[in-house]
Design an enzyme around this catalytic site. Structure first.
Site, short mmCIF file in Angstrom:
data_model
loop_
_atom_site.label_atom_id
_atom_site.label_comp_id
_atom_site.label_asym_id
_atom_site.label_seq_id
_atom_site.Cartn_x
_atom_site.Cartn_y
_atom_site.Cartn_z
N ASP A 487 -15.95 -1.00 -17.72
CA ASP A 487 -16.72 -0.67 -18.70
C ASP A 487 -16.85 -1.63 -19.97
OD1 ASP A 487 -16.98 2.26 -18.53
OD2 ASP A 487 -14.95 2.67 -19.14
C1 GLC Z 1 -12.15 0.47 -23.40
C2 GLC Z 1 -11.11 -0.04 -22.03
C3 GLC Z 1 -11.48 0.24 -20.87
C4 GLC Z 1 -11.86 1.76 -20.88
C5 GLC Z 1 -12.96 2.22 -21.86
C6 GLC Z 1 -13.35 3.66 -21.90
O1 GLC Z 1 -13.16 -0.07 -23.10
O2 GLC Z 1 -10.92 -1.50 -22.11
O3 GLC Z 1 -10.41 0.01 -19.96
O4 GLC Z 1 -12.37 1.88 -19.44
O5 GLC Z 1 -12.37 1.77 -23.09
O6 GLC Z 1 -14.03 3.88 -22.94
C1 GLC Z 2 -10.70 2.53 -17.43
C2 GLC Z 2 -11.93 3.63 -17.16
C3 GLC Z 2 -12.69 3.32 -15.85
C4 GLC Z 2 -13.16 2.05 -15.76
C5 GLC Z 2 -12.06 0.93 -15.93
C6 GLC Z 2 -12.53 -0.40 -15.82
O1 GLC Z 2 -9.95 2.54 -16.32
O2 GLC Z 2 -11.20 5.12 -17.13
O3 GLC Z 2 -13.45 4.27 -15.79
O4 GLC Z 2 -13.71 1.78 -14.57
O5 GLC Z 2 -11.22 0.97 -17.14
O6 GLC Z 2 -13.09 -0.88 -17.05
#
Ligand code: GLC
Ligand code: GLC
Length: 814
Positions: A487
């Site tokens: 993300d």
């Molecule tokens: C933040 C976190 C990530 C997560 C995202 C969800 O970017 O670092 O882990 O997946 O929020 O919106």
């Molecule tokens: C968080 C989010 C997931 C994403 C991950 C890596 O765990 O829930 O959707 O893939 O972060 O960013």
């Protein structure tokens, strides 16, 4: 250092010291009524949706961290001393404190001054309520006069509004008290048809419903004035902060035990039967009273607890193993499976790290979660798949999240995360392999929940696949969109404004930045889809999928390979990410792990190189980090990944979710020692001894462990709700132990450590109980199987043709 111990026989973790490094929590409820409960009774409850139907109030990010909960106080009427048997909130020093977190229940108790008290908290199956069974025993030689108090603080339903909109909320609070039952009915007079209730099994010496009356002015939960005084005030809340507290006075002979049952519940009335008498403003309680009466009876409460135990026995009984490694057994047999059910129920909504306000159910996350729970809850997996698919967009793309109460896609976040649609194929494929229920593919499912747009689920999978084909970039790799699995790799965002969302801000046209990870996922999903298509007799379509995955493989070979490992991506300038040519972020786990998981490069040696490079550059003693070197500054063209200080989260943290991709990669290479070694590094049970460093619960996975660049290397964060649960379960069960579901039957292909003499397992699969024993006779992974004494060809055990319900499989590894 440890803060407790595993009681495997009872499937409990027993915490023996209340001041754990962080609150160590458990979940109550497994259907629609849920609660979070910490080892010191902190936490909150909700019905279905942690944001919109919050029953009790919780104060996030507090000091102390964990405040607001299901608190019981005891007061000695002779000495005037009062305390909480759960330590919080009074924090009096206790004897024999213990918190037993079990499967859907928690028991917290202690002894003080010869008074022993335990509270068992659980949610009965099929009910919208939680039971607290408080048992008080007088261990003194003399009689004891003890008052027991319950307490909770009601949330005014919408947890976000409750925490912010005080000019309104200080005026709306309303309660009724009838026969000792406290009814919380804020907004019931207008558009809500639901209320909460808090009941007690014993005659009351008092109650309170207004927080200030109970706590007193300028006082907190650690010393409520009414408890200190020994007398609740029978307050009725008008606005401000409605709460519930009961007082029961006990006179206990030496050795005497008394039980008090408290119930906290949720009830919805039919709109035309809200009030009694009709036309009044008084809640109609007729429909809920029988339920309250039932569970206030301790025998009924015990019976409900027993049903809950049986429920978990049967769920966990579907897969049980006995291996030479206690940590493997404990996680597979108990805690990892349990965590998979929690992530299924909660997705990423409510934990001590997810506020229950922000995130709904993630499309990508929930599809991956299926891998971990589909065998335990196939009917609910089916429903979840159909709900998820209904939020898919006509383009084949998907809303990134949806709200569980409305099941509608979340417009604030929208779509454009270009990996999302493929996870639907992965999820559906896992469902088909487990259940053999092909009818799901014909189920009509709308797009974007639009009535009239229904198409068979299979059509959704077709569109998932073509979504990527319509979105290829300059090298022929999939365009990344807002982000892929990571993300925080936001290649089209270019945000220079503080506070802007990295996930939803898009400043670039998205036509250049490409993802090698999505390419690997596309190959994986394409092959799964091809297998499904050919089983449906669609040979031409199947070969179209295979043809497209072959083309993508060629592109990966040409533009996705960096010489020693798989590249990660190309940015908006067409520059490489995850390459030896980069200054920072030269190598990433996702593309390497997932490509090898997908079997890419097994035949030409690149898979081997990728896994060796991963070991050399990314593996640490606490797990495998996301990338190296960590980003030392903020890069406009990379986005959120570089917003984190080095070693945390996606910036070179140990993201436990993706470690299993490498375990599976190693298993695919036949390297069982490496696969299990990686498994052990992040296995929370194996990390129990370093609890002071790890800090999170030793019985569930955390999303992240700080990486080697972080000052707190080895410290875990964000426990419970993470894709880590499903992926680790899947990696150990299906790839290391190798008991793998396929469309044709159960495959037995262990890739276990060289020094394991073997293992045994029981797996219930499509209604048949398979008793499996594996014996190692040589060093390799070649397996010879006998099924009920008869040798078979290959390693896939087809469902018994003669309807046998029990099958014995023996495997010899050589
Ligand atoms: C933040 C976190 C990530 C997560 C995202 C969800 O970017 O670092 O882990 O997946 O929020 O919106
Ligand atoms: C968080 C989010 C997931 C994403 C991950 C890596 O765990 O829930 O959707 O893939 O972060 O960013």
């Amino acid at each position: 250092m440890k803060f407790g111990y595993f009681d495997d026989r009872n499937r409990e973790y027993v915490i023996t010291q209340p001041d754990t490094p962080l609150p160590w929590i458990n979940y109550l409820g497994c259907q629609v009524y849920f609660g979070i409960i910490s080892n010191t009774a902190g936490g909150y409850s909700f019905y279905r949706d942690a944001r919109l139907r919050r029953l009790t109030r919780y104060r996030y990010n507090n000091a102390p961290f964990d405040l607001g909960g299901r608190y019981v106080y005891l007061r000695d009427r002779e000495s005037g001393q009062f305390w909480s048997p759960s330590w919080q909130p009074t924090r009096r020093e206790l004897e024999n404190y213990s918190c037993r977190h079990g499967m859907g229940y928690t028991v917290i108790g202690s002894t003080l001054g010869g008074i022993e008290a335990h509270t068992r908290y659980f949610v009965p199956l099929d009910e919208n309520l939680e039971v607290w069974q408080l048992t008080v025993t007088n261990r003194r030689a003399t009689k004891a006069q003890i008052s027991a108090f319950s307490s909770i603080e009601f949330c005014l339903w919408d947890a976000q509004d409750d925490a912010t909109n005080f000019q309104r909320n200080f005026n709306t609070g309303q309660v009724e008290v009838e026969q000792g039952v406290i009814y919380h009915k804020t907004e019931y007079r207008e558009r809500r048809d639901h209320f909460a209730y808090f009941a007690c099994s014993e005659p009351l010496a008092g109650f309170d419903t207004q927080r200030e009356a109970f706590l007193g002015r300028y006082r907190g939960w650690d010393s409520p004035a009414a408890v200190q005084a020994g007398q609740l005030t029978n307050s009725i809340a008008h606005g401000w902060a409605p709460m519930g507290a009961h007082q029961v006075n006990l006179d206990l002979a030496p050795g005497e035990t008394r039980q008090i049952v408290f119930l906290l519940g949720y009830h919805e009335n039919p709109v035309d039967q809200k009030f009694d008498p009709p036309g009044s403003q008084t809640i109609n309680k007729k429909l809920v009273k029988p339920t309250i009466a039932k569970y206030l009876n301790p025998l009924e409460a015990d019976a409900a607890f027993e049903r809950l135990r049986q429920y978990w026995d049967s769920l966990l009984g579907i897969f049980q193993v006995s291996t030479p490694d206690i940590h493997t057994d404990r996680m597979v047999n108990i805690w990892n499976a349990y965590q998979c059910m929690a992530t299924f129920n909660m997705s990423r909504s409510a934990s001590f790290y997810e506020s229950g306000i922000g995130r709904g159910l993630g499309f990508r996350d929930s599809n991956q979660d299926l891998l971990g729970f589909v065998h335990m809850a196939p009917a609910r997996a089916r429903e979840r798949i159909l709900d998820l698919a209904a939020t898919q967009l006509p383009t084949g793309g998907a809303y990134h999240q949806y709200q569980p109460l409305t099941k509608r896609g979340n417009n604030d976040i929208g779509g454009g995360f270009n990996d999302d649609p493929h996870w639907l194929i992965v999820g559906v494929s896992a469902y088909l392999k487990e259940t053999g229920d092909w009818s799901i593919l014909d189920e009509p499912v709308p797009y974007d929940n639009e009535p009239g747009s229904e198409q068979p689920l299979y059509n959704h999978l077709q569109r998932s696949f073509s979504y990527t084909l319509a979105r290829l970039g300059p090298h022929g790799l999939p365009l990344i969109g807002r982000a892929d699995w990571n993300d925080c790799l936001n290649l089209n965002c270019f945000s220079d404004t503080p506070g802007q969302s990295f996930q939803t801000t898009t400043n670039k046209d998205g036509k250049v930045a490409e993802s090698v990870f999505i390419a690997g996922l596309f190959v994986h999903a394409g092959r799964e889809l091809a297998a499904i298509a050919s089983r449906r007799g669609l040979a031409a379509e199947a070969s179209h999928y295979i043809g497209e995955t072959e083309k993508m493989l060629a592109v990966i070979r040409e533009y996705g390979w960096d010489g020693e490992w798989f590249l990660r991506a190309y940015d908006d300038f067409g520059a490489k990410i995850g390459s030896k040519d980069c200054d920072e972020g030269k190598i990433f786990i996702e593309s390497n792990g997932f490509c090898v998981l997908a079997g890419i490069g097994l035949e030409d040696g690149t898979a081997l190189k990728a896994m060796d490079a991963t070991r050399e550059h990314l593996a640490t003693k606490h797990g495998i980090v996301v990338q190296q070197p960590a980003y030392s500054r903020y890069y406009l063209n990379l986005g959120e990944i570089s917003s984190y200080p080095p070693g945390y989260k996606e910036n070179a943290g140990i993201f436990c979710h993706v470690n299993p991709w490498v375990m599976i990669g190693e298993a695919r290479l036949g390297r069982g020692d490496a696969a299990h070694d990686y498994y052990s590094r992040i296995n929370p049970s194996a990390r129990e001894e370093i609890g002071e460093l790890h800090r999170c619960e030793p019985y569930v996975y955390a999303q992240m462990i700080a990486g080697k660049d972080a000052p707190t290397f080895g410290e875990a964060k964000n426990s419970w709700l993470t894709g880590t649960a499903a992926w680790n379960y899947y990696a150990i069960a299906q790839w290391i132990l190798g008991i793998r579901t396929t469309l044709d039957g159960l495959q037995i292909a262990p890739v276990i450590p060289g020094n394991w003499p073997g293992f045994t397992a029981t797996r219930i699969f499509r209604g048949v109980t398979y008793k499996i024993s594996i014996e190692r006779q040589g060093e390799g992974n070649r397996i010879a199987l006998t099924v009920d004494g008869k040798p078979i060809e290959g390693n896939i055990v087809a469902p018994p043709a003669d309807g046998r319900k029990e099958v014995t499989i023996k495997g010899i590894l050589s």
